[in-house]
Design a protein around this motif. Structure first.
Motif, PDB file in Angstrom:
ATOM      1  N   TYR A   1      -2.291  27.637 -23.629  1.00 25.05           N
ATOM      2  CA  TYR A   1      -3.404  28.584 -23.711  1.00 25.05           C
ATOM      3  C   TYR A   1      -2.970  29.909 -24.303  1.00 25.05           C
ATOM      4  CZ  TYR A   1      -7.159  31.726 -22.541  1.00 25.05           C
ATOM      5  OH  TYR A   1      -8.148  32.667 -22.634  1.00 25.05           O
ATOM      6  N   ASN A   2      -1.771  30.358 -23.961  1.00 27.21           N
ATOM      7  CA  ASN A   2      -1.312  31.663 -24.432  1.00 27.21           C
ATOM      8  C   ASN A   2      -0.843  31.665 -25.885  1.00 27.21           C
ATOM      9  OD1 ASN A   2      -1.822  33.247 -22.146  1.00 27.21           O
ATOM     10  ND2 ASN A   2      -0.013  32.410 -21.116  1.00 27.21           N
ATOM     11  N   THR A   3      -0.757  30.494 -26.452  1.00 29.61           N
ATOM     12  CA  THR A   3      -0.353  30.408 -27.851  1.00 29.61           C
ATOM     13  C   THR A   3      -1.454  30.962 -28.758  1.00 29.61           C
ATOM     14  OG1 THR A   3       0.935  28.437 -27.337  1.00 29.61           O
ATOM     15  CG2 THR A   3       0.372  28.807 -29.665  1.00 29.61           C
ATOM     16  N   ASP A   4      -1.048  31.722 -29.727  1.00 33.18           N
ATOM     17  CA  ASP A   4      -2.014  32.227 -30.713  1.00 33.18           C
ATOM     18  C   ASP A   4      -2.178  31.156 -31.793  1.00 33.18           C
ATOM     19  OD1 ASP A   4      -3.526  33.549 -32.570  1.00 33.18           O
ATOM     20  OD2 ASP A   4      -2.404  35.428 -32.433  1.00 33.18           O
TER      21      ASP A   4
ATOM     22  N   ARG B   1       3.901  37.375 -25.689  1.00 35.90           N
ATOM     23  CA  ARG B   1       5.141  36.982 -25.016  1.00 35.90           C
ATOM     24  C   ARG B   1       6.397  37.355 -25.806  1.00 35.90           C
ATOM     25  NH1 ARG B   1       3.520  30.981 -23.457  1.00 35.90           N
ATOM     26  NH2 ARG B   1       2.771  31.131 -25.605  1.00 35.90           N
TER      27      ARG B   1
ATOM     28  N   ASN C   1      -6.341  37.683 -28.115  1.00 35.32           N
ATOM     29  CA  ASN C   1      -5.819  36.420 -28.638  1.00 35.32           C
ATOM     30  C   ASN C   1      -4.372  36.513 -29.131  1.00 35.32           C
ATOM     31  OD1 ASN C   1      -8.003  34.681 -28.166  1.00 35.32           O
ATOM     32  ND2 ASN C   1      -9.123  35.549 -29.912  1.00 35.32           N
TER      33      ASN C   1
ATOM     34  N   GLU D   1     -10.526  26.948 -31.753  1.00 34.59           N
ATOM     35  CA  GLU D   1      -9.329  27.527 -31.137  1.00 34.59           C
ATOM     36  C   GLU D   1      -9.047  26.908 -29.771  1.00 34.59           C
ATOM     37  OE1 GLU D   1      -9.392  31.870 -31.336  1.00 34.59           O
ATOM     38  OE2 GLU D   1     -10.040  31.791 -33.432  1.00 34.59           O
TER      39      GLU D   1
ATOM     40  N   ASP E   1      -0.521  36.618 -29.002  1.00 31.62           N
ATOM     41  CA  ASP E   1       0.501  36.115 -28.079  1.00 31.62           C
ATOM     42  C   ASP E   1       1.539  37.217 -27.892  1.00 31.62           C
ATOM     43  OD1 ASP E   1       2.448  34.807 -26.666  1.00 31.62           O
ATOM     44  OD2 ASP E   1       2.367  32.987 -27.863  1.00 31.62           O
TER      45      ASP E   1
ATOM     46  N   PRO F   1      -5.132  25.474 -12.413  1.00 27.55           N
ATOM     47  CA  PRO F   1      -5.332  24.599 -13.581  1.00 27.55           C
ATOM     48  C   PRO F   1      -4.013  23.939 -13.965  1.00 27.55           C
ATOM     49  CG  PRO F   1      -6.492  26.670 -13.913  1.00 27.55           C
ATOM     50  CD  PRO F   1      -5.677  26.821 -12.646  1.00 27.55           C
ATOM     51  N   GLY F   2      -4.063  22.676 -14.209  1.00 25.78           N
ATOM     52  CA  GLY F   2      -2.872  21.940 -14.598  1.00 25.78           C
ATOM     53  C   GLY F   2      -2.070  21.395 -13.436  1.00 25.78           C
TER      54      GLY F   2
ATOM     55  N   ARG G   1      -4.408  31.025 -34.117  1.00 30.14           N
ATOM     56  CA  ARG G   1      -5.121  31.440 -35.330  1.00 30.14           C
ATOM     57  C   ARG G   1      -4.336  31.162 -36.612  1.00 30.14           C
ATOM     58  NH1 ARG G   1      -6.895  37.273 -33.431  1.00 30.14           N
ATOM     59  NH2 ARG G   1      -4.721  37.169 -32.712  1.00 30.14           N
TER      60      ARG G   1
ATOM     61  N   ARG H   1     -10.015  24.906 -20.808  1.00 31.91           N
ATOM     62  CA  ARG H   1      -9.847  23.886 -19.761  1.00 31.91           C
ATOM     63  C   ARG H   1     -10.809  22.724 -19.975  1.00 31.91           C
ATOM     64  NH1 ARG H   1     -10.373  28.546 -16.284  1.00 31.91           N
ATOM     65  NH2 ARG H   1     -12.209  27.545 -15.400  1.00 31.91           N
TER      66      ARG H   1
ATOM     67  N   ASN I   1       1.332  24.367 -13.917  1.00 29.16           N
ATOM     68  CA  ASN I   1       0.428  25.421 -14.369  1.00 29.16           C
ATOM     69  C   ASN I   1       1.002  26.141 -15.591  1.00 29.16           C
ATOM     70  OD1 ASN I   1      -0.297  28.715 -13.606  1.00 29.16           O
ATOM     71  ND2 ASN I   1      -1.957  27.284 -13.973  1.00 29.16           N
ATOM     72  N   ALA I   2       2.322  26.316 -15.591  1.00 24.21           N
ATOM     73  CA  ALA I   2       2.953  27.012 -16.716  1.00 24.21           C
ATOM     74  C   ALA I   2       2.808  26.227 -18.015  1.00 24.21           C
ATOM     75  CB  ALA I   2       4.426  27.282 -16.404  1.00 24.21           C
TER      76      ALA I   2
ATOM     77  N   ILE J   1       0.325  24.296 -18.894  1.00 22.40           N
ATOM     78  CA  ILE J   1      -1.051  24.540 -19.349  1.00 22.40           C
ATOM     79  C   ILE J   1      -1.180  25.950 -19.935  1.00 22.40           C
ATOM     80  CG2 ILE J   1      -3.329  25.092 -18.368  1.00 22.40           C
ATOM     81  CD1 ILE J   1      -3.267  22.205 -18.803  1.00 22.40           C
ATOM     82  N   MET J   2      -0.636  26.919 -19.231  1.00 25.47           N
ATOM     83  CA  MET J   2      -0.772  28.304 -19.682  1.00 25.47           C
ATOM     84  C   MET J   2      -0.008  28.554 -20.983  1.00 25.47           C
ATOM     85  SD  MET J   2      -2.878  29.322 -17.529  1.00 25.47           S
ATOM     86  CE  MET J   2      -3.090  30.975 -18.209  1.00 25.47           C
ATOM     87  N   ASP J   3       1.087  27.833 -21.149  1.00 19.92           N
ATOM     88  CA  ASP J   3       1.863  28.003 -22.374  1.00 19.92           C
ATOM     89  C   ASP J   3       0.996  27.657 -23.589  1.00 19.92           C
ATOM     90  OD1 ASP J   3       4.110  28.429 -24.037  1.00 19.92           O
ATOM     91  OD2 ASP J   3       4.498  26.276 -24.053  1.00 19.92           O
TER      92      ASP J   3
ATOM     93  N   PRO K   1     -12.908  32.442 -22.232  1.00 18.93           N
ATOM     94  CA  PRO K   1     -12.238  31.533 -23.174  1.00 18.93           C
ATOM     95  C   PRO K   1     -11.275  30.570 -22.482  1.00 18.93           C
ATOM     96  CG  PRO K   1     -11.452  33.809 -23.437  1.00 18.93           C
ATOM     97  CD  PRO K   1     -12.634  33.851 -22.526  1.00 18.93           C
ATOM     98  N   PHE K   2     -10.760  30.961 -21.327  1.00 17.01           N
ATOM     99  CA  PHE K   2      -9.853  30.074 -20.603  1.00 17.01           C
ATOM    100  C   PHE K   2     -10.619  28.867 -20.073  1.00 17.01           C
ATOM    101  CE2 PHE K   2      -7.189  29.557 -16.523  1.00 17.01           C
ATOM    102  CZ  PHE K   2      -6.286  28.723 -17.143  1.00 17.01           C
TER     103      PHE K   2
END
Lengths: 386, 386, 386, 386
Positions: free
Chosen positions: C338-341, A343, A339, C305, A341, B147-148, C343, C264, C331-332, C334-336, C259-260
């Protein structure tokens, strides 16, 4: 060295090999959509691959596919690559596109066809000698479409015989990477359908024969990281063909379909001592509808991110929870790394390496896409058939 | 009439439509293996299809695929068919092979592409008017790979809008058969991925819209006969695209991979009142490595055999066992029919119909294969691209 | 309000319903491993569920399962719940554990068994009247194990008839949520195997009938978010039974396996207007080997989350990329997200809600696990059978 | 000897081992439906198994499961079996039903649990000594439910260590049959998930270790006959656990779900020289809703029918077609045997063996079902838990 520094240091050594054919056109049986600027020959493919390395810093080698990348002078090709800042990598054979191979290649019922296929494989080793490549990657499309079509067991005998001949030809420092695939293009019985079959053959061949895991070549639900862990334990993991899939061998960008799976795979690689030069990390993808070079840059970044997360796993906390039988805590340790990030960490690594922290943006700004679209006009675009 | 006579009588009425494209070359993304004698145009395809009917007696119609079977004068084509003893069947649209369709056809984000696709579908109805075909078969390759990539829901809105326009164009006695497919060529989200989606659209469109079940278009493990029973119960089963598969959409000869499943499907057809003119029984297969005409003859025979077994089920014994909750006995009744060797029955039926009892042997003896291999030299063999 | 504030505000309204049975013992056909401290009755289950809400702040209701949670006075149970800070949620029926149900319940060939099953369902509505629950959740284990065992279509008729009778009984503000399941415990044909079947029945029943998506109840590879988007578009998505799976209906903690995918799904919920009171977000999991309460806390957090990431998607950037047909950029986007933490964001939200930022740690510190292990000694632990 | 006589002669030697536990109650995690007349102890199980042999003539041995079939005096049990006309077969271990095994048995992180599990396995060899059984069948439920829960690789080390200790204990004429399973009860990583893993362990252990193929333990779409052919080629096929499945490990009657697959498996057995005493043909099924004894009789008959068809394959015609690369003809040869109705042949074989040609009918007439339903009242019916 702090833990984070160690992670960065490890990431700095990472090398992802990109495949020459991913820069060319690809598609499905329904349609191959051509894209502007696609290379017409190996020289142009290498130029594109060099761009991926230029912006990511971790894609220093390029796999060739014979005969698609056949040239007269491989020494010249290797030099061309080096001038662009990359090197030639694994040699991939092709025994599925000649009319002779309709019923198989080295498993074909006809000895003459088998001889032809073996001849091609031996030629690939010649090319390795010329390019200095160390890895011969073998994927066989061999198989049958209908029950009874051919004798399953005899095909294994033929396979073993053919592989043995090629194995004998390998020189010092050269090895054979045997790939397995669940199905396609064979629709009933594939001759190397799973890791067990590849493993059994490699075991008999010897130390220079190892198994390649293509992440898209498994039955639905297969636990790929288990296979990775097992092959590493057996000393038989030769490398990866990375890509991702939702269904069959979709060949999407690695990490696009199930990034958590990619992380789990990379964790087993790290944990099993596979993160190093002995395991080849290659991409094998088809960019049917998306721009090819940025898709490959993204894929390389996805592998980096998964690796970074895998390296960040708190191994001692994990070990403690596992030994205590604390299911939730052990899982939480893994998830904590996943989890995260990473990047920012990778952006910082790139800056350390004098790279742009955002490879995609940098590539877009570079004007390369426009340049090749304008310049590469006429000729025959590279694709699976050429 | 004895029971067996009734079964034979029913089998005599059976009609399996063969697809023009199955006579041409096909393959996988890895290779299309060309075969000698393959037709170069729709006229030759119809001549081949006529051979299948000549030897089986139950393949009287041929489905066309537009634009692959585009001709200037469809009246002439229909006459040509009749002269050979067959008729033109369903019109199949193609919205996946133009470069414009890279991101979809009637679901495409760009209205201009959608307009083009709808235009093609309307043209197909024009062709139906010209050929007298009653069925417009629609399969959309539309979907997304990542996706997306596009908005799943908006694509449904576009689909609904496009279908509605085409539906309005249907004339009397014409209908629209909507096919669904689990995946391929789209590898993330297919726009009509399952029977539920096709059903929901057909329901809103009206009575002339019905669902087509392609037996190879389901997720692993899907109970296809359940879908058949359900669609028949809902009055929404328009027809079948028959083929078989071990893995994905392998498009093998129907009955080759799981003959028991084919029998179960045919049982639900018979039991649900679907064995008649309202449900279209079509083949949709790819004969990548086997000879095409005999493969289609075999496929027609496989459908016949499954149908014969389905008709032989002792319905009253089955009903009694089911009502008694006798699991083993009910299953035994079904298995008794399945385990029966119906080949003598079908041989006898063929003799009643003045046909050779062994269609494959008769075809082989006919010399047609040699004739077309010799005569059809030069020109461009038919395939998916032409 | 800044965007982040809006996201936090939305997350604050989130409500995840936990199931009473997840606090009891569960297992596989091979073994049910008992855990210390497991509740012996509905009263203790509610006390545990209250702990989950106490530490997460977003699990305010608890689903009951009849007869497992049968009590004499439901008003008293409701009051007990409220005293602990939670409310009673959906009523779940059970028509699979009496010996009579060996061959089915409302689809059973014997009318007397069907009558008994319908009687139970009507009783569940009585209980809804008593508890104030608005949702009747129906999952039928009905199906057959062998081809021929029963008539697939007649079972649909019986199902329709039974559902109609129960539907009529629903009062104002009450609705029926119909669940589908691919297989298990039926191993040949399940009577409500897919969303299409559930949808078709709900459509005929009327507005109060809606479909429940259990994330573990699909064929391998099924695109669940497509189903979610489609059901929302049709106005027929009633709710979720969340859990996760690697293989079949594994009933692992939601978000644990993919989790992905969960992200979605939540994105389609948010995008389709389903994030609100009309869609019920329920857990339905089996904690076979892990501690139950912290596993449920973790599951609630996983849903949070995924929701936070879904809310963070830059919708206008996504829309722009989609309209431009920029596959990689869309796609980027969406992934941006998703890749965010997320928490830290959720920790901050919890502090805003006067909760501990780390619910698991807070639960562990609370001593509840020790307390119930010590106090709940003797008696019959709750499980699926009681 | 004519060909048919040879087939009958071979069939006469066939031996299918039935499992003691299939005579007891079984079910799913949702419910175990008890049946009247089910045995209460090993003695009664053997009496039932003897009935299966009495009516089929080809089920002479019965597999035991420890501790379910634990008795004080195994010599007495063996004598009891022989008095009923059968013999004791393989000993099956059980390391999944004690509370200690929640996180595994011989792969458990705790050495004490591993020690206990190994102790049980050694005890099973003691029992083999007492009963004269030659086969120790090992199936491990070991695995993990969540990523990170335990170390995949270390579990392999523990597995190897445990197996080695047990292997050392094997006496002359005794062997170890290692079973693999795709998933269940472990839902993330199973420790012996595929044939490759079982094979790799057996290879290291030695000649007395062989792989067991349970036909229900594979990923969807797996080509099981390929595995059979490969294991036979490697000399590592120890035996089968027969059953059938539509979805996961459904444990339905063998041949019920895909009779064509069973035929293909038996063909590879025959072709690979596996039809003989070295390969154990065992059933491992759950008769959850159907009457147990007749279901087992039916299963034995299904194996017989598949074997008969496999023996009827015209091997020289097949060989000729395969060598000629005639796909359709080679497939036709296989299908010709499969489509043959072998029931008359088997009826005739039974008459030769002084058996009733219809074992099911003979069993029904025997009154045994009524007798045991009446007599076996009281006590604890056998099931998986006892």
């Amino acid at each position: 060295m702090t833990e984070l520094a160690a992670v960065k240091s490890a990431l700095r050594t990472q090398a992802v090999e990109t495949p020459s054919w991913a820069y060319g056109n690809s598609g499905t049986r329904f349609k191959v959509f051509a894209q502007a600027g696609v290379p017409r020959d190996p020289w142009e493919k290498l130029a594109d691959a060099a761009k991926v390395h230029e912006f990511t810093g971790v894609a220093p080698t390029v796999a060739l596919h014979i005969p698609w990348d056949k040239v007269e002078d491989y020494g010249k090709l290797a030099k061309h690559a080096e001038e662009h800042g990359v090197k030639l990598g694994a040699i991939n054979s092709n025994t599925f596109q000649d009319d002779d191979y309709k019923l198989g290649s080295i498993c074909h019922p006809d000895a003459a066809v088998r001889r032809k296929a073996i001849g091609h494989l031996l030629e690939c080793v010649d090319i390795m000698d010329a390019t200095g490549s160390t890895d011969l990657k073998l994927w066989f499309a061999d198989g049958t479409n209908y029950p009874g079509q051919d004798d399953i067991r005899e095909r294994q005998d033929r396979l073993a015989e053919g592989l043995a001949e090629v194995y004998q030809r390998l020189g010092e420092g050269q090895r054979m990477l045997l790939e397995y695939k669940f199905f396609e293009p064979a629709f009933y019985a594939t001759d190397v359908p799973d890791w067990g079959t590849a493993y059994a053959h490699c075991l008999k061949l010897g130390e220079k024969a190892q198994v390649v895991v293509d992440t898209g070549h498994h039955a639905p639900g297969t636990n790929i990281e288990f296979i990775v862990a097992t092959l590493l334990r057996e000393g038989k993991l030769g490398g990866f063909d990375f890509n991702s899939r939702f269904y069959a061998d979709d060949d999407l960008m690695v990490g696009a379909a199930d990034p958590f799976q990619l992380f789990r795979i990379m964790y087993e690689v790290v944990r099993g001592g596979g993160f190093g030069p002995d395991v080849a990390f290659m991409l094998d993808q088809c960019h049917n509808i998306e721009a090819k070079i940025p898709a490959i840059i993204r894929s390389v970044m996805n592998v980096q991110e998964a690796t970074a997360k895998a390296l960040l796993v708190d191994r001692s906390a994990l070990d403690a929870a596992q030994r205590a039988g604390d299911v939730l805590e052990a899982n939480a340790v893994i998830m904590d790394a996943y989890n995260t990030d990473v990047r920012p960490l990778l952006a910082s690594l790139r800056e350390d390496m004098d790279l742009d922290p955002d490879p995609i943006a940098a590539y877009r700004r570079s004007g390369w896409a426009q340049k090749i679209a304008e310049e590469r006009v006429g000729g025959q675009q590279a694709g699976w058939g050429a």
